[in-house]
Design an enzyme around this catalytic site. Structure first.
Site, PDB file in Angstrom:
ATOM      1  N   LYS A 118      40.131 -62.870  74.391  1.00 20.77           N
ATOM      2  CA  LYS A 118      41.334 -62.523  73.956  1.00 20.77           C
ATOM      3  C   LYS A 118      42.360 -63.403  74.308  1.00 20.77           C
ATOM      4  CE  LYS A 118      39.975 -57.798  73.126  1.00 20.77           C
ATOM      5  NZ  LYS A 118      39.773 -56.140  73.168  1.00 20.77           N
ATOM      6  N   LYS A 200      30.630 -60.831  65.538  1.00 19.48           N
ATOM      7  CA  LYS A 200      30.460 -59.446  65.566  1.00 19.48           C
ATOM      8  C   LYS A 200      31.333 -58.329  64.918  1.00 19.48           C
ATOM      9  CE  LYS A 200      32.673 -57.035  69.038  1.00 19.48           C
ATOM     10  NZ  LYS A 200      32.625 -55.956  70.064  1.00 19.48           N
ATOM     11  N   LYS A 203      36.862 -54.498  64.815  1.00 21.30           N
ATOM     12  CA  LYS A 203      37.850 -53.082  63.824  1.00 21.30           C
ATOM     13  C   LYS A 203      39.460 -54.025  63.594  1.00 21.30           C
ATOM     14  CE  LYS A 203      37.785 -49.732  67.346  1.00 21.30           C
ATOM     15  NZ  LYS A 203      37.502 -50.901  68.433  1.00 21.30           N
TER      16      LYS A 203
HETATM   17  N1  AQP Z   1      29.272 -54.574  65.885  1.00 24.78           N
HETATM   18  C1  AQP Z   1      29.429 -54.026  66.950  1.00 24.78           C
HETATM   19  N2  AQP Z   1      27.876 -53.720  66.737  1.00 24.78           N
HETATM   20  C2  AQP Z   1      27.345 -52.795  67.545  1.00 24.78           C
HETATM   21  N3  AQP Z   1      28.583 -51.937  68.064  1.00 24.78           N
HETATM   22  C3  AQP Z   1      29.903 -52.552  68.177  1.00 24.78           C
HETATM   23  N4  AQP Z   1      30.977 -52.113  69.375  1.00 24.78           N
HETATM   24  C4  AQP Z   1      31.573 -52.213  68.582  1.00 24.78           C
HETATM   25  N5  AQP Z   1      31.197 -53.162  67.765  1.00 24.78           N
HETATM   26  C5  AQP Z   1      30.128 -53.957  67.689  1.00 24.78           C
HETATM   27  C6  AQP Z   1      30.635 -51.033  70.540  1.00 24.78           C
HETATM   28  O1  AQP Z   1      31.877 -50.279  70.432  1.00 24.78           O
HETATM   29  C7  AQP Z   1      31.467 -49.612  71.060  1.00 24.78           C
HETATM   30  C8  AQP Z   1      33.197 -49.380  71.519  1.00 24.78           C
HETATM   31  O2  AQP Z   1      33.998 -50.692  71.490  1.00 24.78           O
HETATM   32  P1  AQP Z   1      35.449 -50.494  71.425  1.00 24.78           P
HETATM   33  O3  AQP Z   1      36.517 -49.984  70.383  1.00 24.78           O
HETATM   34  O4  AQP Z   1      35.721 -50.533  72.956  1.00 24.78           O
HETATM   35  O5  AQP Z   1      35.688 -52.110  72.050  1.00 24.78           O
HETATM   36  P2  AQP Z   1      35.057 -53.731  71.044  1.00 24.78           P
HETATM   37  O6  AQP Z   1      33.751 -53.806  72.015  1.00 24.78           O
HETATM   38  O7  AQP Z   1      35.667 -55.223  71.280  1.00 24.78           O
HETATM   39  O8  AQP Z   1      34.946 -53.535  69.386  1.00 24.78           O
HETATM   40  P3  AQP Z   1      35.881 -53.547  68.585  1.00 24.78           P
HETATM   41  O9  AQP Z   1      35.530 -52.765  67.534  1.00 24.78           O
HETATM   42  O10 AQP Z   1      35.693 -55.439  68.461  1.00 24.78           O
HETATM   43  O11 AQP Z   1      36.997 -53.902  68.592  1.00 24.78           O
HETATM   44  P4  AQP Z   1      38.966 -55.023  68.765  1.00 24.78           P
HETATM   45  O12 AQP Z   1      38.639 -55.503  67.729  1.00 24.78           O
HETATM   46  O13 AQP Z   1      39.723 -54.530  69.457  1.00 24.78           O
HETATM   47  O14 AQP Z   1      38.463 -55.892  70.241  1.00 24.78           O
HETATM   48  C9  AQP Z   1      31.959 -50.637  72.402  1.00 24.78           C
HETATM   49  O15 AQP Z   1      30.090 -49.703  73.002  1.00 24.78           O
HETATM   50  C10 AQP Z   1      30.967 -51.392  71.583  1.00 24.78           C
HETATM   51  O16 AQP Z   1      29.898 -52.066  72.145  1.00 24.78           O
END
Ligand code: AQP
Length: 335
Positions: A118, A200, A203
């Site tokens: 990040k 991955k 969002k």
């Molecule tokens: N692509 C993915 N495949 C499987 N699991 C995923 N998770 C996120 N992306 C995938 C799981 O979603 C849960 C919540 O995640 P989070 O919102 O706390 O943070 P993150 O992992 O950083 O999710 P994002 O979507 O990638 O958010 P941003 O873009 O804001 O960084 C977790 O259990 C994660 O494993």
């Protein structure tokens, strides 16, 4: 005499309201949360404070927090079975995070992959929260004396640092925190970006074709699947080097419960066009009931408010016990 019922283990998990949930968030995490309620005492939170480590637009964030909460309920998380709350409503999280940050080393924070990623992605805003968020995450988990934390491959480091902080604190002050274990979900799948299948699905990805959002219409879902990056071959098989097809097969497999072998047989001799269409239709069918329930809940704002207020009340009551214990142990006068 009937044997006393064994105390159920507790689970804590959370999700950031940094955007509309993606298919990755759903298939990899949230979809698994409802079934856990049958076997464990669960607490699920919208991690709104964590989302502030990256600059957010206030009005948009407020909407996303409520939508994320509604999306959890729409996905089967039941506020009568679990504690479902918004992190910032439960003041003990920041209270414990400060204390734990005094028991977290600079060196261990510097090694966190998420900080490094990040900090690179948001080079103009490498703030202290981005660096110290693991202390808040440790507080989120330890406040509830959680036994288990569902973790995907990308989350293991977070659990490890939480365990290290808890062990360090217990070592100094005696047994205060339960040491949580990871709960590896059998059905948890890692979903990759449709535009770059080595990354991955996230969002906050700026490329709209990279992820399927839980709010996408059937047409958009099908279009995104059709546009998904694959390879120049024409064989639907799960094989190293075929990241795009492997990802679509994973999505199809989770949505239809078919094994990779069954999928390979189903599409043997057929082109990628047919396969992508089938994936799109399977995703549409998987998301339809959740989208319908989400719409219904978003029209019932009073109900949502009632749920998150009750959730916060309960979470505060439970976490206060740990907080008082910690304050006493470190030598503060409990007010
Ligand atoms: N692509 C993915 N495949 C499987 N699991 C995923 N998770 C996120 N992306 C995938 C799981 O979603 C849960 C919540 O995640 P989070 O919102 O706390 O943070 P993150 O992992 O950083 O999710 P994002 O979507 O990638 O958010 P941003 O873009 O804001 O960084 C977790 O259990 C994660 O494993």
């Amino acid at each position: 005499m009937e044997a006393a019922k064994e105390k159920r283990k507790s689970v804590l998990s959370g999700i950031q309201p940094t955007g509309t949930f993606t298919l990755g968030n759903y298939l990899g995490a949230v979809k698994n949360w409802a079934p856990l309620q049958d076997d464990y005492d669960c607490a699920y939170m919208i991690a709104d404070l964590h989302s502030l480590t990256v600059r957010q637009e206030p009005a948009k964030l407020r909407r996303q927090i409520l939508e994320a909460y509604a999306m959890l309920l729409a996905s089967g998380v039941d506020p009568n079975k679990s504690i479902v709350f918004i992190q910032s409503h439960v003041k003990t999280h920041t209270e414990l995070a400060w204390i734990l940050s005094c028991y977290t080393q600079f060196g261990e924070l510097s090694r966190m992959t998420q900080f490094k990623d990040k900090a690179q992605k948001h080079a103009d805003n490498v703030n202290a929260g981005l660096f110290t968020y693991p202390s808040l995450m440790a507080a989120d988990i330890l406040l509830y004396q959680a036994d288990l934390v569902p973790v995907g491959a990308d989350q293991k480091q977070h659990l490890e640092i939480t365990r290290d902080i808890a062990n360090r604190f217990n070592g100094i002050y005696g047994n205060t925190f339960n040491i949580p274990d990871g709960l590896i979900l059998k059905a948890g799948a890692k979903i990759m970006s449709l535009a770059d299948p080595q990354k991955k699905m996230s969002k906050s990805d700026e490329n709209p074709n990279a992820c399927i959002l839980l709010s996408d219409t059937p047409d958009t879902i099908i279009k995104k699947c059709k546009r998904a990056v694959t390879d120049s071959e024409a064989e639907v098989v799960y094989r190293e080097g075929k990241d795009g097809i492997n990802n679509l097969m994973t999505i199809y497999s989770v949505c239809t419960k078919k094994s990779f072998e069954e999928i390979e047989r189903e599409f043997s001799g057929k082109g990628y066009g047919d396969f992508k269409m089938a994936v799109g239709e399977a995703v549409v069918a998987e998301l339809k009931p959740i989208q319908d329930e989400f719409k219904r809940l978003m029209d019932s704002k009073d109900y949502l408010e009632d749920c998150y207020r009750k959730g916060a009340e309960l979470a505060t009551k439970i976490s206060r016990r740990t907080m008082d214990k910690v304050n006493k142990k470190v030598g503060l006068i409990v007010g």
